[in-house]
Scaffold this motif. Structure first.
Motif, PDB file in Angstrom:
ATOM      1  N   ALA A  91       0.831  -1.210   0.000  1.00  0.00           N
ATOM      2  CA  ALA A  91       0.000   0.000   0.000  1.00  0.00           C
ATOM      3  C   ALA A  91       0.864   1.258   0.000  1.00  0.00           C
ATOM      4  O   ALA A  91       0.582   2.224  -0.722  1.00  0.00           O
ATOM      5  N   VAL A  92       1.922   1.248   0.826  1.00  0.00           N
ATOM      6  CA  VAL A  92       2.813   2.413   0.888  1.00  0.00           C
ATOM      7  C   VAL A  92       3.533   2.609  -0.447  1.00  0.00           C
ATOM      8  O   VAL A  92       3.631   3.742  -0.944  1.00  0.00           O
ATOM      9  N   ALA A  93       4.022   1.517  -1.029  1.00  0.00           N
ATOM     10  CA  ALA A  93       4.718   1.623  -2.324  1.00  0.00           C
ATOM     11  C   ALA A  93       3.779   2.148  -3.403  1.00  0.00           C
ATOM     12  O   ALA A  93       4.160   3.000  -4.223  1.00  0.00           O
ATOM     13  N   THR A  94       2.531   1.660  -3.372  1.00  0.00           N
ATOM     14  CA  THR A  94       1.545   2.128  -4.356  1.00  0.00           C
ATOM     15  C   THR A  94       1.231   3.603  -4.135  1.00  0.00           C
ATOM     16  O   THR A  94       1.118   4.378  -5.098  1.00  0.00           O
ATOM     17  N   GLY A  95       1.084   3.997  -2.857  1.00  0.00           N
ATOM     18  CA  GLY A  95       0.811   5.403  -2.560  1.00  0.00           C
ATOM     19  C   GLY A  95       1.921   6.315  -3.039  1.00  0.00           C
ATOM     20  O   GLY A  95       1.661   7.408  -3.555  1.00  0.00           O
ATOM     21  N   ARG A  96       3.159   5.861  -2.883  1.00  0.00           N
ATOM     22  CA  ARG A  96       4.291   6.671  -3.342  1.00  0.00           C
ATOM     23  C   ARG A  96       4.247   6.853  -4.865  1.00  0.00           C
ATOM     24  O   ARG A  96       4.493   7.949  -5.378  1.00  0.00           O
ATOM     25  N   LYS A  97       3.964   5.783  -5.566  1.00  0.00           N
ATOM     26  CA  LYS A  97       3.914   5.877  -7.036  1.00  0.00           C
ATOM     27  C   LYS A  97       2.800   6.814  -7.484  1.00  0.00           C
ATOM     28  O   LYS A  97       2.968   7.620  -8.409  1.00  0.00           O
ATOM     29  N   LEU A  98       1.637   6.708  -6.815  1.00  0.00           N
ATOM     30  CA  LEU A  98       0.522   7.589  -7.166  1.00  0.00           C
ATOM     31  C   LEU A  98       0.861   9.042  -6.864  1.00  0.00           C
ATOM     32  O   LEU A  98       0.521   9.950  -7.645  1.00  0.00           O
ATOM     33  N   ALA A  99       1.530   9.273  -5.720  1.00  0.00           N
ATOM     34  CA  ALA A  99       1.911  10.639  -5.358  1.00  0.00           C
ATOM     35  C   ALA A  99       2.891  11.210  -6.376  1.00  0.00           C
ATOM     36  O   ALA A  99       2.774  12.373  -6.788  1.00  0.00           O
ATOM     37  N   GLU A 100       3.858  10.401  -6.780  1.00  0.00           N
ATOM     38  CA  GLU A 100       4.825  10.858  -7.774  1.00  0.00           C
ATOM     39  C   GLU A 100       4.140  11.181  -9.101  1.00  0.00           C
ATOM     40  O   GLU A 100       4.464  12.185  -9.762  1.00  0.00           O
ATOM     41  N   ALA A 101       3.177  10.331  -9.485  1.00  0.00           N
ATOM     42  CA  ALA A 101       2.453  10.578 -10.743  1.00  0.00           C
ATOM     43  C   ALA A 101       1.628  11.855 -10.648  1.00  0.00           C
ATOM     44  O   ALA A 101       1.556  12.648 -11.610  1.00  0.00           O
TER      45      ALA A 101
END
Length: 214
Positions: A91-101
């Motif tokens: 979940a954290v890794a996915t959140g980071r990718k979404l935030a970067e996008a």
């Protein structure tokens, strides 16, 4: 003195004694009864022994089942803890990718949200300084002026471009305070929190494994 009288018995001690005999039919009857009693006693003893053996086997089987269930429960608990920890990491890794996008697509969005919240609380502040990446300087000049007007802030607004501030981050400062949006610092804090959470989930798993090895 007269001689003692002699007792005379009508018995011949030399004659053979009569045999203690019973009729053959009675003998066969008693023999049959004895065999029946022996069979019944033997059968009862065999049943008792079989019941005791079955009870012992059942006790051993139940103990084995209980041990297996205990191991299974521990295994399931270990799996649940590991899955939960992995789910948080994903979940954290996915959140980071979404935030970067999101930052790549709308780099000023988070700065705008932070500025609106600050300006509403700083309507009587003489001046506010906003520091951000120089790539966003031109956009910030137009949008931050509009935000100041919308929120009722009528003090002096100073916008400074600083290349060492990451795109999407900013620092808003006023005379007696300030706010910072620092994605790297937030990521570090999140990583530390997640690491503690994961370690907390793996600790019981290690304890379960250690107790199984014993």
């Amino acid at each position: 003195m007269s001689a003692p009288a002699k007792f005379m018995f009508d018995l011949d001690f030399g004659a053979p004694k009569p045999a203690n005999t019973i009729p053959l039919s009675d003998h066969e009857t008693k023999l049959g009864e004895a065999e029946t009693r022996g069979y019944r006693n033997g059968f009862a003893a065999g049943q008792q022994e079989a019941a005791s053996d079955s009870a012992r086997r059942l006790a051993v089987a139940m103990e084995s089942i209980a041990h297996s269930l205990s191991l299974l429960a521990r295994g399931l608990s270990s799996v649940e803890l590991r899955v939960e920890a992995e789910a948080v990491e994903v979940a954290v890794a996915t959140g980071r990718k979404l935030a970067e996008a999101l930052i790549a697509r709308e780099p000023f969005a988070e700065i705008e949200t932070l500025a609106k919240g600050c300006f509403r609380e700083l309507v009587n502040t003489p001046h506010v300084v906003v520091r951000l990446n120089d790539a966003l300087y031109a956009e910030a000049q137009a949008k931050l002026a509009d935000i100041a007007r919308e929120t009722g802030f009528d003090g002096r607004l100073l916008i400074l471009a600083e290349p060492d501030i990451a795109i999407g981050d900013c620092r808003i400062e006023w005379a007696d305070g300030g706010m910072i949006r620092d994605k790297a610092a937030a990521d570090a804090l999140i990583s530390e929190t997640v690491q503690r959470f994961v370690e907390g989930r793996h600790a019981p798993e290690a304890e379960l494994k250690g107790s199984d090895d014993e």
